[in-house]
Design an enzyme around this catalytic site. Structure first.
Site, mmCIF file in Angstrom:
data_model
loop_
_atom_site.group_PDB
_atom_site.id
_atom_site.type_symbol
_atom_site.label_atom_id
_atom_site.label_comp_id
_atom_site.label_asym_id
_atom_site.label_seq_id
_atom_site.Cartn_x
_atom_site.Cartn_y
_atom_site.Cartn_z
ATOM 1 N N ASP A 151 0.834 -1.206 0.000
ATOM 2 C CA ASP A 151 0.000 0.000 0.000
ATOM 3 C C ASP A 151 0.867 1.254 0.000
ATOM 4 O O ASP A 151 1.814 1.352 0.787
ATOM 5 C CB ASP A 151 -0.820 0.034 1.307
ATOM 6 C CG ASP A 151 -2.290 -0.175 1.071
ATOM 7 O OD1 ASP A 151 -2.756 -0.062 -0.072
ATOM 8 O OD2 ASP A 151 -2.998 -0.460 2.066
ATOM 9 N N LYS A 204 -0.483 -0.624 -4.276
ATOM 10 C CA LYS A 204 -1.915 -0.300 -4.288
ATOM 11 C C LYS A 204 -2.073 1.141 -3.854
ATOM 12 O O LYS A 204 -1.361 1.590 -2.963
ATOM 13 C CB LYS A 204 -2.687 -1.218 -3.336
ATOM 14 C CG LYS A 204 -4.154 -0.803 -3.154
ATOM 15 C CD LYS A 204 -4.980 -1.871 -2.481
ATOM 16 C CE LYS A 204 -4.973 -1.864 -0.984
ATOM 17 N NZ LYS A 204 -5.444 -0.611 -0.348
ATOM 18 N N GLU A 260 -14.081 -1.942 -1.425
ATOM 19 C CA GLU A 260 -14.260 -2.007 0.037
ATOM 20 C C GLU A 260 -15.641 -1.505 0.443
ATOM 21 O O GLU A 260 -16.025 -0.372 0.165
ATOM 22 C CB GLU A 260 -13.165 -1.190 0.751
ATOM 23 C CG GLU A 260 -13.314 -1.267 2.273
ATOM 24 C CD GLU A 260 -12.066 -0.888 3.058
ATOM 25 O OE1 GLU A 260 -10.996 -0.683 2.450
ATOM 26 O OE2 GLU A 260 -12.167 -0.798 4.297
HETATM 27 O O1 KIV Z 1 -4.777 -1.514 4.310
HETATM 28 C C1 KIV Z 1 -5.355 -2.568 4.092
HETATM 29 O O2 KIV Z 1 -5.182 -3.574 4.792
HETATM 30 C C2 KIV Z 1 -6.271 -2.622 2.946
HETATM 31 C C3 KIV Z 1 -7.160 -3.799 2.836
HETATM 32 C C4 KIV Z 1 -8.148 -3.787 3.905
HETATM 33 C C5 KIV Z 1 -7.763 -3.917 1.503
HETATM 34 O O3 KIV Z 1 -6.299 -1.727 2.170
#
Ligand code: KIV
Length: 259
Positions: free
Chosen positions: A82, A111, A178
């Site tokens: 992320d 992501k 989500e």
């Molecule tokens: O940060 C995270 O764990 C996420 C997931 C919940 C998709 O973005």
């Protein structure tokens, strides 16, 4: 890495569900890797590990540090990291930070959260060979206060459908949905040609993701979509209680555990 991404596409095509989980450390990654298609080092680590009230407080070096640990445990799954809040505000900043994450963590892709607002940034990253997973619906980096599911009103439906198409057109290889209402998550899944990965968004998505700590019972989150498959908190308590009692009694360490 491209092989692993095309495996996800194949799974969508043949209607075989895609299994995804989060991990923040080698130990968990190592255990889940044989069962997952994708492991996400989510910025949810901010609330899960650091007790932050918002993921906005997570920074790039925290993500890199945890991802390096996770990398040591992931052999088979696609490993995605992320991008934290404020690290992809424009094309050049996003590319610089994503390249750093890819290089230092040896992850397979990143992501980032958002729909139309980030579609041009995604296009730029993909053009520069960064595999990108999108994330729409509830996007925790932009939520203040209570989380409410998305897709109730006609305008929200229209916007989310449009956003999912824009992310696909921008070159995202998959999209996390989500907390999107079930009929809408079904419609999005059927409309886009890339896999949809649901979290709180119905069984109609091409895959599912959960935060591992929630699934394992390491958190106290009582959110509707969280199903606990283990109760590790009570396992930990019982183990520590037993250790304490043996230390007090002097039965640990016995001869077996002594040099
Ligand atoms: O940060 C995270 O764990 C996420 C997931 C919940 C998709 O973005």
């Amino acid at each position: 890495m491209l092989k692993k991404i095309s495996r996800l596409f194949l799974k969508k095509k043949i209607n075989s569900k895609i299994v995804c989980l989060t991990a923040y450390s080698k130990n968990v990654a190592e255990e889940i890797d044989q069962y997952t298609d994708l492991i996400l080092v989510g910025d949810s680590l901010g609330s899960v590990l650091y007790n932050f009230y918002t993921t906005r407080k997570v920074n790039l070096s925290m993500m890199i540090q945890h991802s390096k640990s996770v990398r040591k445990g992931v052999k088979k799954s696609l490993m995605i990291v992320d991008m934290p809040f404020n690290t992809y505000k424009n094309k050049s900043q996003a590319l610089k930070n994503c390249k750093k994450v890819m290089k230092e963590t040896r992850c397979d892709g990143i992501k980032l959260e958002g729909g139309r607002k980030v579609s041009e940034i995604i296009k730029h990253l993909v053009k520069n060979k960064i595999p990108v997973m999108g994330h729409i619906g509830i996007t925790p980096q932009s939520v203040r206060g209570k989380f409410k599911y998305k897709g109730k009103s006609e305008i929200e439906k229209k916007n989310l459908l449009k956003d999912s198409k824009l992310l696909e057109e921008a070159g995202a290889f998959a999209i996390v949905l989500e907390c999107i209402e079930k009929k809408l998550s079904k419609e999005i899944t059927e409309t886009i040609n890339i896999p949809s990965i649901g979290i709180g968004s119905s069984r109609f998505c091409d895959g599912q993701i959960l935060v591992s700590d929630d699934l394992l019972g390491l958190t106290d989150n009582k959110i509707k979509f969280i199903k606990k498959y283990a109760y590790l908190k009570s396992n930990i308590r019982n183990a520590v209680k037993k250790f304490k009692s043996e230390v007090k009694k002097g039965t640990y360490p016995s001869i077996k555990y002594s040099y």
